[in-house]
Write an enzyme that holds these catalytic residues in place. Structure first.
Site, PDB file in Angstrom:
ATOM      1  CG  HIS A 172      -0.072   7.937  -6.317  1.00 41.79           C
ATOM      2  ND1 HIS A 172      -1.264   7.821  -6.098  1.00 41.79           N
ATOM      3  CD2 HIS A 172       0.436   9.008  -7.066  1.00 41.79           C
ATOM      4  CE1 HIS A 172      -1.918   8.891  -7.200  1.00 41.79           C
ATOM      5  NE2 HIS A 172      -0.560   9.630  -7.523  1.00 41.79           N
ATOM      6  CD  GLU A 191     -11.228   6.755  -3.613  1.00 43.04           C
ATOM      7  OE1 GLU A 191     -11.860   8.142  -3.557  1.00 43.04           O
ATOM      8  OE2 GLU A 191     -10.533   6.509  -4.462  1.00 43.04           O
ATOM      9  CG  ASP A 222     -15.322   6.683  -1.209  1.00 46.40           C
ATOM     10  OD1 ASP A 222     -14.756   7.614  -0.873  1.00 46.40           O
ATOM     11  OD2 ASP A 222     -15.206   6.664  -2.477  1.00 46.40           O
ATOM     12  CG  ASN A 242      -3.249   8.497  -3.472  1.00 43.80           C
ATOM     13  OD1 ASN A 242      -2.567   7.762  -2.774  1.00 43.80           O
ATOM     14  ND2 ASN A 242      -4.284   8.338  -4.212  1.00 43.80           N
ATOM     15  CG  ASP A 282      -0.748   1.922  -4.422  1.00 42.99           C
ATOM     16  OD1 ASP A 282      -1.820   2.453  -4.585  1.00 42.99           O
ATOM     17  OD2 ASP A 282       0.341   1.840  -5.148  1.00 42.99           O
TER      18      ASP A 282
END
Length: 333
Positions: free
Chosen positions: A216, A246, A203, A211, A220
């Site tokens: 975002h 994530e 994680d 973000n 990404d």
């Protein structure tokens, strides 16, 4: 049963065609015997047995490739034999058989079966004129060509849909649906062979902040970069899945505890050195679980998830190894 039909396209086709053949041929087989045409009736029964046997074999073994091939052979050449026995009316049975061949087997195999059946039909058939023979050959070629195009496009679309169903569109790695299947396969293989297997639940730390602060699109890009780094630096036998958001799962076959520690250390260094965003490098928390003998997949994944939670609670940017489970039940931390 219905779930299996929905998930296995070839099996559903074999089942549908088998049912259609049973409903379509049975009345004619009964009629042949009623009319005293025992030979043709027996041929119809043999065709039915071959088709039904193929359906049963497909359901029992899951081997739709062999069963489809056998059904295509039985149907096509059975239709040729029937046509040879009853004359012109039997020619009509060959057309649906030529069509279904493309759905029961691969296109190249279907072409070979169809060509052989048509050549045999022309050699054995009692055509009244060259015009009738030419019409038969022409119509067979048109039907086969159209079916070939349709079946090929249908197969291509089916493969694309299957790909979309198991691949994460952003990162290109397999998704959670595919992960569930692969973990089950890994668990079964480990139970048979006794070879160790482990999974790492990863994680990204503070991903929400990335973000929120940078957008975002940056988030990404971080996910894609992470996947690319892991793909380049793991074994071919290792599998990476996007678990959600994530979180990622790395499935590692044939690895022990010392090997796991080495892998974790390498991954931590790779992320720090190669996966960056405008605010710097990323770190990640890891939950690691080796598969216990006889353990269920649900328990295995749950132990890794508990270990990941402990890693986050302990301050993140670290790995926690799950305690061994007992008969497939995770122990409390």
């Amino acid at each position: 049963m219905f779930q299996r039909l929905r998930s296995d396209f070839r099996l559903s086709i074999i089942t549908l065609l088998g049912l259609s053949a049973f409903l379509g041929i049975t009345p004619f087989a009964v009629l042949r015997f009623h009319q005293g045409d025992v030979v043709t009736g027996v041929v119809d029964v043999l065709i039915l047995c071959g088709v039904c046997g193929g359906v049963v074999y497909a359901w029992m073994t899951g081997d739709t490739r062999r069963s489809g091939f056998v059904m295509a052979i039985v149907a096509s050449f059975g239709a040729v034999v029937v046509a040879g026995l009853v004359g012109d009316p039997g020619l009509f049975w060959l057309y649906p058989c030529l069509i279904t061949s493309f759905f029961l087997t691969q296109p190249r195999v279907a072409i070979a079966i169809n060509v052989a059946a048509v050549v045999l039909m022309v050699a054995l058939g009692d055509f009244s004129s060259l015009e009738q023979m030419g019409s038969f050959i022409s119509t067979v070629l048109v039907v086969s060509a159209c079916t070939f195009v349709f079946a090929s496009r249908n197969e291509d679309q089916r493969r694309r849909l299957e790909h979309l169903a198991i691949i994460d569109p952003l990162t290109g790695v397999k998704n959670r649906r595919a992960m569930d299947e692969e973990l089950a396969i890994a668990q079964a293989h480990a139970s048979r062979t006794g070879i160790s297997c482990a999974l790492i639940l990863l994680d990204i730390d503070h991903f929400k902040q990335i973000n929120d602060e940078y957008g975002h699109s940056v988030g990404d890009a971080v996910l894609v970069n992470l996947v690319n780094v892991l793909r380049r630096n793991t074994r071919k036998s290792d599998q990476l899945f996007r678990y959600g958001g994530e979180e990622f799962v790395l499935l590692l076959p044939a690895i022990d505890g010392s090997g796991l520690k080495t892998v974790i250390g390498n991954v931590q260094q790779l992320l720090r050195n190669h996966v960056k965003h405008p605010g710097g490098s990323i770190t990640a928390s890891f939950g690691v679980a080796e598969l216990d003998w006889g353990e269920r997949v649900e328990s295995w994944l749950a132990r890794a998830d508990d270990a990941l939670y402990q890693a986050k609670e302990a301050g993140r940017d670290q790995a926690v190894f799950a305690e061994p489970g007992v008969r497939g039940v995770p122990q409390s931390a």
